[in-house]
Design an enzyme around this catalytic site. Structure first.
Site: not given
Ligand code: ADP
Ligand code: ADP
Ligand code: MG
Length: 673
Positions: A115, A199, A234, A296
């Site tokens: 990420k 973040e 999540h 994907r």
């Protein structure tokens, strides 16, 4: 492409087989020990055993997958999602073995695999990214300094993360180091990589993602967006398309950013660009940020298929085979609204803990699309993801789609293991969800409401009624093995059948409900419409709140009851609600054999013979009195051993339905242990 190996299991393996077969491609399944009889193995043209049940020994082994492809002569591999689907090592192994990989290049996968690197790349491509720290250094004090600079709350994320793992929200500096260590530990354990990024935690966030598709000729299109904001831990549980409140301008900005992301890495195949969106007000063209790209097919791809009419797996196969994208951007349009629910074997009351168990009964509503990888009789094991099925509704409007999904959830039958079916039903029926007033915190905030168990006593009462009179709730399955429905006439006949056993009018049962043993007294009664029923009371639970309700063979709420009794348990499903009650582990026979205190007449009639006298000892099943009703003589038997305390009638007497004829001396209550 003539022969395709599917390097996966469960619903997605079945889903891929379907599209491959439609193209005339031979399909090869792979399976582990645990999956010998799994649906995907049965559906495929051929199946190759690849190892032990643990995924690392089978579905996660690049070597075993590639060997299986070679052994079976497959010329392509579809990885599904999860497992090896985002592992560039599989792509490279395919290249070396001359096998086509149905998916992007190893290079594109690597670019998006971590990420932090992906965010750096996206920044360069001009795609808005979530503000935060995604640098190399992992020095704890430095990470904390970055968190302080961006301001709490922050989100610590595993850079190799997926499935919501290795993610921790931190509300204040005091909690930072503990959360960091815990995120790193989980990241290390799940992905073998402890590195994290930090973040800014977006308040009231929505998760909106864009489906993109690229071909090897360099064309990229998007297939619009999906809103996946309804999440637990999540992880998405409800996904819909298009996103509620999406405007033309915001859609244009978001899909443009997604296509730019794909082009930046020469992407081919199916991919999803995930954005975190400011949901505190109307969607804005400057209010979304890149989170990650999934290289994907996504679990929730069916909602996109529903609104676009495109078979995404078929597109994947075509692109892998070297063909150009079948449609241009101008040819793609949104039709109606689609919503998907992920049905998991899990316990929402216990933090959504995965559940195991045998699927004793399984029948899906035929009202919409169902993607599943299990059949009735299958065992849910702890080796793999507990996803049982995806139910997908598609209609002209959002309201209609949600209403259809709600029926699909209520009308599907899953018994034998705990599931989130009822939770999902509550969720898709929730006024906040229906009014589009939600963000990713919705489930956490409304958890109590969504997992309330107000109907549990009703279901327990149903379990009692079924135990008192087996066959009381009758169900039937249609011969196609499809949707199981309640056959009203048969149900009534069966309920009467139970009556005609001339059984006692009052019964006592002791059941184990979770940790407690509770005693219930059941009294036969007739409802106003003549339906026979049981009124259930609990002596241990005086407040047992179904006192006023008569449980009849037609069930007591609108809808159908499904009851299944196995050796140890009683499963009850009534519309969206379900419960499993344990019978007492020891002395099961006695505990369930009711402590019946009297023998009474099941219907109006005339006493024709009395076979006992006060003080007599009688055995269970011994005839004690004969009654003539409807021109038939019936012997009424004692349903337990005991001593006659009272004979309340005389030969020739007219008796009413339910009237007590003979009473036994009370038995001492069964031992609670
Ligand atoms: P999505 O956005 O498609 O939900 P996730 O990152 O949540 O993506 O993961 C996709 C799916 O892949 C999950 O729902 C899960 O079923 C499966 N999955 C994820 N990790 C694993 C794993 N390690 N082993 C098996 N399946 C996995
Ligand atoms: P994964 O790889 O596990 O899917 P993502 O980065 O896609 O991880 O995030 C998963 C979910 O976590 C998102 O769908 C969203 O609900 C939440 N989330 C991620 N980043 C943020 C953020 N910066 N602020 C608020 N919520 C976030
Ligand atoms: Mg994600």
């Amino acid at each position: 492409m003539k022969s395709l190996l599917i390097a996966n299991r469960g619903e997605i393996a079945c889903r891929v087989i379907k599209s491959a077969r439609a193209r005339g491609i031979r399909t090869v399944a792979v399976y582990s020990d645990a999956d010998k009889r799994a649906l995907h193995v049965q559906l495929a043209d051929e199946a190759v055993f690849i190892g032990e049940s643990a995924a690392t020994q089978s579905y996660l082994s690049v070597e075993r997958i590639v060997n299986a492809a070679q052994a079976s002569g497959a010329d392509a591999i579809h990885p599904g999602y999860g497992f090896l689907s985002e592992n560039p090592a599989l792509v490279e192994a395919c290249e070396s073995a001359g096998i086509v990989f149905v998916g992007p290049s190893a290079q594109a996968m690597r670019a998006m695999g971590l990420k932090d690197a992906a965010k750096r790349l996206m920044e360069q491509a001009g795609v808005p990214v979530v503000p935060g720290y995604h640098g190399e250094s992992q020095e704890p004090s430095e990470l904390q300094a970055h968190a302080a600079r961006m301001g709490y709350p922050v989100l610590i994320k595993a850079r190799a993360g997926g499935g919501g793992k290795g993610m921790r929200k931190v509300d204040s500096a005091a909690d930072f180091q503990t959360a960091l260590q815990s995120a790193q530990r989980e990241a290390k354990a799940s992905f073998g990589d402890a590195c994290v990024l930090i973040e800014k935690y977006i308040l009231q966030p929505r998760h909106i993602e864009v489906q993109i598709f690229g071909d090897k000729q360099g064309n990229v299109v998007h297939l619009f967006e999906r809103d996946c904001s309804l999440q637990r831990r999540h992880q998405k549980v409800i996904e819909e398309a298009p996103a509620p409140g999406m405007s033309v301008a915001v859609r244009q900005a978001m899909t443009h950013a997604a296509v730019a992301a794909a082009k930046a890495i020469n992407y081919h195949g199916a991919g999803t660009v995930e954005f975190i969106v400011d949901g505190s007000q109307a969607l804005r063209a400057d209010g979304f940020w890149f989170m990650e790209m999934n290289t994907r097919l996504q679990v929730e791809h069916p909602v996109t298929e529903a609104i676009t009419g495109v078979d995404l797996v078929d597109w994947q196969l075509q692109i892998a085979a070297g063909f150009a994208l079948p449609l241009t951007q101008d040819q793609l349009h949104i039709k109606g609204h689609a919503v998907e629910a992920r049905l998991y074997a899990e316990n929402p009351q216990a933090g959504f803990l995965p559940a195991t168990g045998k699927l004793e009964r399984l029948a899906f509503s035929s009202a919409g699309r169902v993607d599943t990888g299990v059949v009735q009789g299958d065992e849910v094991l702890s080796f793999y993801d507990p996803l049982l099925a995806k139910l997908i509704a598609h209609a002209d409007t959002r309201t209609c789609a949600f209403s259809q999904l709600s029926s699909q959830l209520a009308d599907s039958v899953v018994m034998g293991t705990q599931t989130n079916r009822e939770f999902l039903w509550q969720l898709v029926s929730h006024p906040g969800v229906l009014a589009c007033e939600f963000d990713t915190n919705f489930i956490d905030v409304h958890l109590d409401e969504l997992t309330n168990n107000a109907h549990v006593p009703m279901l327990v009462a149903m379990a009692c009624a079924e135990l008192a009179a087996p066959g009381f709730f009758a169900t039937d399955t249609d011969s196609s093995g499809g949707f199981m429905h309640h056959v009203q006439t048969r149900c009534i006949a069966q309920a009467l059948g139970a009556w005609q056993l001339w059984g006692p009018v009052s019964r006592k049962l002791r059941l184990q409900i979770e940790e407690d043993y509770l005693t219930f007294t059941l009294q036969q009664e007739s409802a106003a419409d003549g339906a026979k029923g049981w009124r259930v009371r609990s002596t241990d639970m005086p407040e047992f709140p179904v006192k006023g309700v008569l449980i009849t063979g037609r069930a007591s709420l609108s809808g159908n009851a499904q009851v299944l009794v196995d050796d140890q348990r009683v499963h009850v499903q009534h519309g969206p609600f379900a419960i499993t009650v344990n019978k007492p582990a020891i002395g099961q026979g006695e505990a369930i054999a009711s402590a019946v205190d009297s023998v009474s007449s099941p219907m109006p009639g005339r006493v024709v013979a009395i076979h006992c006298a006060i003080g007599d000892s009688v055995k269970a099943g011994q005839p004690v009195i004969s009654v003539e009703a409807m021109k038939m003589e019936q012997e009424l038997c004692s349903s337990r051993d005991g001593v006659i305390e009272l004979v309340a009638v005389q030969v020739g007497e007219q008796v009413s339905s339910g009237g007590e004829l003979v009473r036994l001396k009370a038995m001492s209550a069964p031992d609670a242990t």
